[in-house]
Scaffold this motif. Structure first.
Motif, PDB file in Angstrom:
ATOM      1  N   ASP A 304       0.893  -1.133   0.104  1.00 61.21           N
ATOM      2  CA  ASP A 304      -0.086   0.035  -0.340  1.00 61.21           C
ATOM      3  C   ASP A 304       0.939   1.222  -0.089  1.00 61.21           C
ATOM      4  N   SER A 305       2.067   1.113   0.629  1.00 59.73           N
ATOM      5  CA  SER A 305       2.792   2.353   0.522  1.00 59.73           C
ATOM      6  C   SER A 305       3.134   3.024  -0.935  1.00 59.73           C
ATOM      7  N   ILE A 306       3.269   2.241  -1.928  1.00 59.20           N
ATOM      8  CA  ILE A 306       3.623   2.674  -3.166  1.00 59.20           C
ATOM      9  C   ILE A 306       2.698   3.456  -3.675  1.00 59.20           C
ATOM     10  N   ASP A 307       3.020   4.616  -4.073  1.00 56.17           N
ATOM     11  CA  ASP A 307       2.248   5.600  -4.856  1.00 56.17           C
ATOM     12  C   ASP A 307       2.629   5.464  -6.281  1.00 56.17           C
ATOM     13  N   GLU A 308       1.763   6.226  -7.019  1.00 62.46           N
ATOM     14  CA  GLU A 308       1.848   6.240  -8.712  1.00 62.46           C
ATOM     15  C   GLU A 308       3.139   6.746  -9.008  1.00 62.46           C
ATOM     16  N   ILE A 309       3.834   7.560  -8.531  1.00 64.58           N
ATOM     17  CA  ILE A 309       5.197   7.835  -9.064  1.00 64.58           C
ATOM     18  C   ILE A 309       6.247   6.837  -8.966  1.00 64.58           C
ATOM     19  N   MET A 310       6.214   6.207  -7.734  1.00 68.66           N
ATOM     20  CA  MET A 310       7.091   5.034  -7.359  1.00 68.66           C
ATOM     21  C   MET A 310       6.672   3.729  -7.829  1.00 68.66           C
ATOM     22  N   SER A 311       5.413   3.496  -8.716  1.00 70.49           N
ATOM     23  CA  SER A 311       4.838   2.353  -8.883  1.00 70.49           C
ATOM     24  C   SER A 311       5.635   1.686 -10.178  1.00 70.49           C
ATOM     25  N   PRO A 312       6.068   2.322 -11.092  1.00 67.14           N
ATOM     26  CA  PRO A 312       6.772   1.703 -12.234  1.00 67.14           C
ATOM     27  C   PRO A 312       7.555   0.529 -11.775  1.00 67.14           C
ATOM     28  N   ILE A 313       8.558   0.907 -10.632  1.00 65.43           N
ATOM     29  CA  ILE A 313       9.488  -0.249 -10.331  1.00 65.43           C
ATOM     30  C   ILE A 313       8.852  -1.464  -9.872  1.00 65.43           C
ATOM     31  N   PRO A 314       8.105  -1.425  -8.666  1.00 58.26           N
ATOM     32  CA  PRO A 314       7.538  -2.569  -8.055  1.00 58.26           C
ATOM     33  C   PRO A 314       6.314  -3.387  -8.997  1.00 58.26           C
ATOM     34  N   TYR A 315       5.548  -2.457  -9.645  1.00 60.40           N
ATOM     35  CA  TYR A 315       4.519  -2.925 -10.490  1.00 60.40           C
ATOM     36  C   TYR A 315       4.695  -3.736 -11.713  1.00 60.40           C
ATOM     37  N   VAL A 316       5.985  -3.447 -12.043  1.00 54.82           N
ATOM     38  CA  VAL A 316       6.387  -4.527 -13.346  1.00 54.82           C
ATOM     39  C   VAL A 316       6.576  -5.974 -13.010  1.00 54.82           C
ATOM     40  N   VAL A 317       6.914  -6.030 -11.768  1.00 54.34           N
ATOM     41  CA  VAL A 317       7.371  -7.378 -11.426  1.00 54.34           C
ATOM     42  C   VAL A 317       6.358  -8.466 -11.428  1.00 54.34           C
ATOM     43  N   PRO A 318       4.936  -8.279 -11.180  1.00 56.63           N
ATOM     44  CA  PRO A 318       3.892  -9.316 -11.437  1.00 56.63           C
ATOM     45  C   PRO A 318       3.650  -9.520 -12.675  1.00 56.63           C
ATOM     46  N   LEU A 319       4.103  -8.498 -13.651  1.00 57.30           N
ATOM     47  CA  LEU A 319       3.670  -8.743 -15.096  1.00 57.30           C
ATOM     48  C   LEU A 319       4.888  -9.422 -15.559  1.00 57.30           C
ATOM     49  N   GLN A 320       6.088  -9.370 -15.288  1.00 56.38           N
ATOM     50  CA  GLN A 320       7.113 -10.110 -15.620  1.00 56.38           C
ATOM     51  C   GLN A 320       6.738 -11.713 -15.225  1.00 56.38           C
ATOM     52  N   LEU A 321       6.358 -11.949 -14.057  1.00 57.44           N
ATOM     53  CA  LEU A 321       6.188 -13.186 -13.633  1.00 57.44           C
ATOM     54  C   LEU A 321       5.096 -13.686 -14.494  1.00 57.44           C
TER      55      LEU A 321
END
Ligand code: M6R
Length: 347
Positions: A304-321
């Motif tokens: 939950d702590s990840i806001d829109e600006i920081m999201s590109p880094i962690p949010y791509v991981v589930p897409l890779q998986l």
């Protein structure tokens, strides 16, 4: 050499928390470069493929945090339209290999007018010998053809650079929290594996997002095409109704990238639109986003702590998986996708 993993790609996905930590060690070198470069009035990113997607995130960052006008040009298009380069423009070339022919060609042209900075993973590669300034991503060798940890490291470099150039020190602080957040997702990857099984026979996929999540959607679609051979389209969510909505039905799963922030509610309305046409929706969003739980069939939660600006880094991981496990479920070797090479040395 695969360290107990079935493929290099999944090993490299799992190395991402470590890769970010190593990339963060480049901070002092980036500081030196920023001090030497002086004022940057305009930025022009040039790259191909996944490195192009990292560049797009750079545009959103530099424009929103620093008000620095930023262009992003595909290296293969650079010779046809390079915008208005001048001595106050910083041309940033992003390349994992540092050997991509189109990117090198653009670098040689850009040097005639502007300062050039190359963000590269491979030490001593051609780009590092020719650019004025070099930032190493320090992700370590990447063997899988699909770029994963090098993308995460490119983003980490871009965030550090933006933090320094746009005087947003908090960006660098926030980067330090991301390795653990990604690690938590990796520890729970079985959930994503199950979603991958469910959709392994799909023939078309859409990935949608707005703002900072638009490049993430593009990257999700590229990974899918590259290693599963399923047609995947990344779209700015707001563009759906300008054409592609006609393709949506219950055979086309839609992956929605919906971190908390300015774009959230609008992307959720697009989720409603595609659901009304029968689409199965997989949403990637904040863990406790109740809205998503009721709107999407499957929700992949990110801290939950990840806001829109920081999201590109962690949010791509589930897409890779997701792409990795779909590739494996379809009997494909994700490390060696057909027709593709790790390094593209022809124009
Ligand atoms: O080495 P580069 O970063 O210059 O390579 C650019 C693209 O060829 C590369 O990112 C490609 O799109 C990846 N294989 C995608 O996973």
């Amino acid at each position: 050499e695969k360290g107990g993993y079935d493929h290099f790609m999944i090993k490299e996905i799992h190395e991402q928390p470590e890769a970010i930590k190593n990339t963060l060690m480049e901070l002092t070198d980036i500081e030196k470069i920023v001090n030497k470069m002086g004022n940057v009035k305009r930025i022009c990113f040039v790259a191909c493929g996944t490195s192009y997607h990292a560049s797009l995130i750079g545009k959103y960052l530099f424009e929103s945090l620093g008000g620095i006008p930023t262009d992003v040009i595909l290296a293969s298009e650079f010779k046809y339209s390079a915008g208005s380069l001048d001595k106050d423009t910083l041309v940033i070339l992003i390349s994992q290999s540092g050997e991509t022919a189109d990117t090198l060609k653009a670098l040689r042209t850009a040097k005639n007018t502007s300062k050039t900075l190359a963000i590269v993973n491979v030490l001593g590669s051609t780009a590092t010998r020719e650019a004025d300034y070099i930032i190493y991503t320090r992700a370590g060798p990447e063997i899988g053809v699909a770029a994963t940890k090098t993308y995460i490291s490119q983003l980490t470099c871009i965030y550090m650079l933006a933090g320094l150039l746009c005087k947003h020190g908090d960006l660098v602080d926030k980067l330090h929290e991301i390795p653990q957040i990604i690690q938590n997702m990796l520890d729970n990857e079985d959930y994503i594996k199950a979603i991958a099984q469910k959709y392994r026979d799909a023939q078309d996929f859409f990935f949608i997002g707005r703002g900072f999540s638009y490049p993430t959607a593009l990257e999700g679609a590229l990974k899918l095409k590259e290693i599963t051979y399923i047609h995947g389209e990344g779209y700015a969510a707001g563009e759906l109704k300008h054409g592609p909505l006609a393709l949506i039905d219950d055979e086309v799963p839609v992956v929605a990238v919906t971190p908390p922030g300015e774009s959230h509610d609008k992307t959720v309305s697009n989720v409603e639109e595609v659901r009304a046409r029968g689409a199965h929706v997989i949403a990637v969003g904040a863990e406790s986003d109740e809205n998503l739980q009721s709107e999407a069939e499957d929700v992949i939660g990110v801290d939950d702590s990840i806001d829109e600006i920081m999201s590109p880094i962690p949010y791509v991981v589930p897409l890779q998986l997701l792409s990795y496990y779909m590739s494996v479920a379809r009997g494909i070797d994700p490390d060696k996708p057909k027709n593709l090479a790790k390094c593209v040395t022809v124009e």
